[in-house]
Structures are given as C-alpha cells and as structure tokens.
Design an enzyme around this catalytic site. Sequence first.
Site, PDB file in Angstrom:
ATOM      1  N   ASP A   1       0.841  -1.191   0.000  1.00  0.00           N
ATOM      2  CA  ASP A   1       0.000   0.000   0.000  1.00  0.00           C
ATOM      3  C   ASP A   1       0.882   1.248   0.000  1.00  0.00           C
ATOM      4  OD1 ASP A   1      -3.209   0.568   0.982  1.00  0.00           O
ATOM      5  OD2 ASP A   1      -1.773   2.216   1.170  1.00  0.00           O
ATOM      6  N   ILE A   2       0.465   2.262  -0.752  1.00  0.00           N
ATOM      7  CA  ILE A   2       1.253   3.493  -0.876  1.00  0.00           C
ATOM      8  C   ILE A   2       1.258   4.291   0.433  1.00  0.00           C
ATOM      9  CG2 ILE A   2      -0.608   5.037  -1.669  1.00  0.00           C
ATOM     10  CD1 ILE A   2       1.321   6.049  -3.838  1.00  0.00           C
TER      11      ILE A   2
ATOM     12  N   ASN B   1     -12.915  -3.349   2.403  1.00  0.00           N
ATOM     13  CA  ASN B   1     -13.946  -2.328   2.398  1.00  0.00           C
ATOM     14  C   ASN B   1     -14.829  -2.516   1.168  1.00  0.00           C
ATOM     15  OD1 ASN B   1     -13.091  -0.959   4.763  1.00  0.00           O
ATOM     16  ND2 ASN B   1     -11.420  -0.019   3.605  1.00  0.00           N
TER      17      ASN B   1
ATOM     18  N   GLU C   1     -12.278   3.448  -1.141  1.00  0.00           N
ATOM     19  CA  GLU C   1     -11.806   4.560  -1.987  1.00  0.00           C
ATOM     20  C   GLU C   1     -11.569   4.131  -3.422  1.00  0.00           C
ATOM     21  OE1 GLU C   1      -8.242   6.115  -0.280  1.00  0.00           O
ATOM     22  OE2 GLU C   1      -9.222   6.718   1.584  1.00  0.00           O
ATOM     23  N   VAL C   2     -11.024   2.943  -3.599  1.00  0.00           N
ATOM     24  CA  VAL C   2     -10.673   2.485  -4.946  1.00  0.00           C
ATOM     25  C   VAL C   2     -11.687   1.425  -5.376  1.00  0.00           C
ATOM     26  CG1 VAL C   2      -8.900   1.446  -6.382  1.00  0.00           C
ATOM     27  CG2 VAL C   2      -8.232   2.945  -4.483  1.00  0.00           C
TER      28      VAL C   2
ATOM     29  N   HIS D   1     -10.064  -5.104  -3.361  1.00  0.00           N
ATOM     30  CA  HIS D   1      -8.724  -5.296  -2.800  1.00  0.00           C
ATOM     31  C   HIS D   1      -8.870  -5.717  -1.347  1.00  0.00           C
ATOM     32  CE1 HIS D   1      -9.940  -1.069  -2.536  1.00  0.00           C
ATOM     33  NE2 HIS D   1      -9.308  -1.011  -1.363  1.00  0.00           N
TER      34      HIS D   1
ATOM     35  N   HIS E   1      -6.881  -5.697   2.178  1.00  0.00           N
ATOM     36  CA  HIS E   1      -5.741  -5.151   2.912  1.00  0.00           C
ATOM     37  C   HIS E   1      -5.227  -6.254   3.833  1.00  0.00           C
ATOM     38  CE1 HIS E   1      -6.845  -0.762   2.256  1.00  0.00           C
ATOM     39  NE2 HIS E   1      -8.013  -1.321   2.018  1.00  0.00           N
TER      40      HIS E   1
HETATM   41  P1  5GP Z   1      -9.827   1.480   0.418  1.00  0.00           P
HETATM   42  O1  5GP Z   1     -10.119   2.661   1.265  1.00  0.00           O
HETATM   43  O2  5GP Z   1     -10.424   1.604  -0.975  1.00  0.00           O
HETATM   44  O3  5GP Z   1     -10.177   0.172   1.083  1.00  0.00           O
HETATM   45  O4  5GP Z   1      -8.259   1.433   0.260  1.00  0.00           O
HETATM   46  C1  5GP Z   1      -7.563   1.941  -0.833  1.00  0.00           C
HETATM   47  C2  5GP Z   1      -6.092   1.807  -0.530  1.00  0.00           C
HETATM   48  O5  5GP Z   1      -5.354   2.014  -1.728  1.00  0.00           O
HETATM   49  C3  5GP Z   1      -5.580   2.853   0.464  1.00  0.00           C
HETATM   50  O6  5GP Z   1      -5.015   2.179   1.592  1.00  0.00           O
HETATM   51  C4  5GP Z   1      -4.540   3.645  -0.324  1.00  0.00           C
HETATM   52  O7  5GP Z   1      -3.434   4.027   0.448  1.00  0.00           O
HETATM   53  C5  5GP Z   1      -4.163   2.680  -1.438  1.00  0.00           C
HETATM   54  N1  5GP Z   1      -3.732   3.317  -2.675  1.00  0.00           N
HETATM   55  C6  5GP Z   1      -4.364   4.330  -3.325  1.00  0.00           C
HETATM   56  N2  5GP Z   1      -3.692   4.650  -4.449  1.00  0.00           N
HETATM   57  C7  5GP Z   1      -2.622   3.820  -4.509  1.00  0.00           C
HETATM   58  C8  5GP Z   1      -1.560   3.673  -5.461  1.00  0.00           C
HETATM   59  O8  5GP Z   1      -1.461   4.365  -6.483  1.00  0.00           O
HETATM   60  N3  5GP Z   1      -0.638   2.707  -5.205  1.00  0.00           N
HETATM   61  C9  5GP Z   1      -0.709   1.913  -4.091  1.00  0.00           C
HETATM   62  N4  5GP Z   1       0.247   0.993  -3.928  1.00  0.00           N
HETATM   63  N5  5GP Z   1      -1.704   2.019  -3.182  1.00  0.00           N
HETATM   64  C10 5GP Z   1      -2.643   2.971  -3.393  1.00  0.00           C
END
Ligand code: 5GP
Length: 123
Positions: A35-36, A93, A101-102, A106, A108
């Site tokens: 994760d970034i 999520n 968010e994405v 995915h 985690h």
């Molecule tokens: P969500 O809130 O959708 O469950 O988590 C999205 C995750 O994607 C976040 O933890 C965020 O830090 C990670 N993320 C967003 N953009 C990028 C990216 O460009 N590269 C990587 N490696 N992780 C990302």
Amino acid sequence: MTTPYDADNIFAQILDGRIPSSPVDETPDTLSFADINPQAPVHHLVIPKGPYADLTSFAENASDKELAEWVRGLARAATSAGIAQSGYRVVVNCGADSHQEVPHLHGHVLGGHPLGPILTRRD
Ligand code: 5GP
C-alpha cells in the site's frame, strides 16, 4: 446488484501498467503490492486481475478459480511477509459506508505489530 466497473480506476491502471507498482506476488489471477500509505509495518493489497468493483461483484461473478486464488493470495501475503505466526488482519472495504476509496476489489493484509480493536465504536 453488481456494481459497474470503472476501467480507469487506480488499480486497473496498475494492472495494465499505466501506473507503476512493485508487486510482491503475482499469479495468473491476482496481483499483490505494498500500500502506498501503509497503516501498519506490513500493509499489502491483494487484488484480483478481473474487473470486479467490490466483494459483492466478485462473489457474484468470479470463477471458483479466481475466488480461490484471491483467498490464497491473501494468506500468502501474510506468510511471505513473515506475519502469519504473529497474526494479521484482512480488511475488505465494500461500498460507501466502509469508505472504500478504490473501486476495484482489494484485500488489505495488515500486521507486524499489535493492531488494536477492529473498529472504533461510534455510539
Ligand atoms: P480502500 O479505502 O479503498 O479500502 O483502500 C484503498 C487503498 O489504496 C488505500 O489504503 C490507499 O493508500 C491505497 N492506494 C491508493 N492509491 C494507490 C496507489 O497508487 N498505489 C498503491 N500501492 N496504493 C494505493
């Protein structure tokens, strides 16, 4: 109902190489990468390569092989990072209330120190 898939989401762009990533694991149906913005000493994301916006869509539409590979990828992310014995948490999520968010499924994989309670209670 299956959520429509946005083919330009960030993880779709990682999958097709538009955005660079450093995979820690890859199979024909999954990709795993750090994760970034890590929330724990180990924070890996495990995604299916297919166009699934969230867990609901994945469960409804993915093949048994894709389902199995993703689950195995989650566990392998923990094993290869050395946290399978100390313990880890898998967070998925799904949708607005979860703060997804994405819009590409995915998981985690989090660990490397005690993670605390699963949720902060909101009364
Ligand atoms: P969500 O809130 O959708 O469950 O988590 C999205 C995750 O994607 C976040 O933890 C965020 O830090 C990670 N993320 C967003 N953009 C990028 C990216 O460009 N590269 C990587 N490696 N992780 C990302």
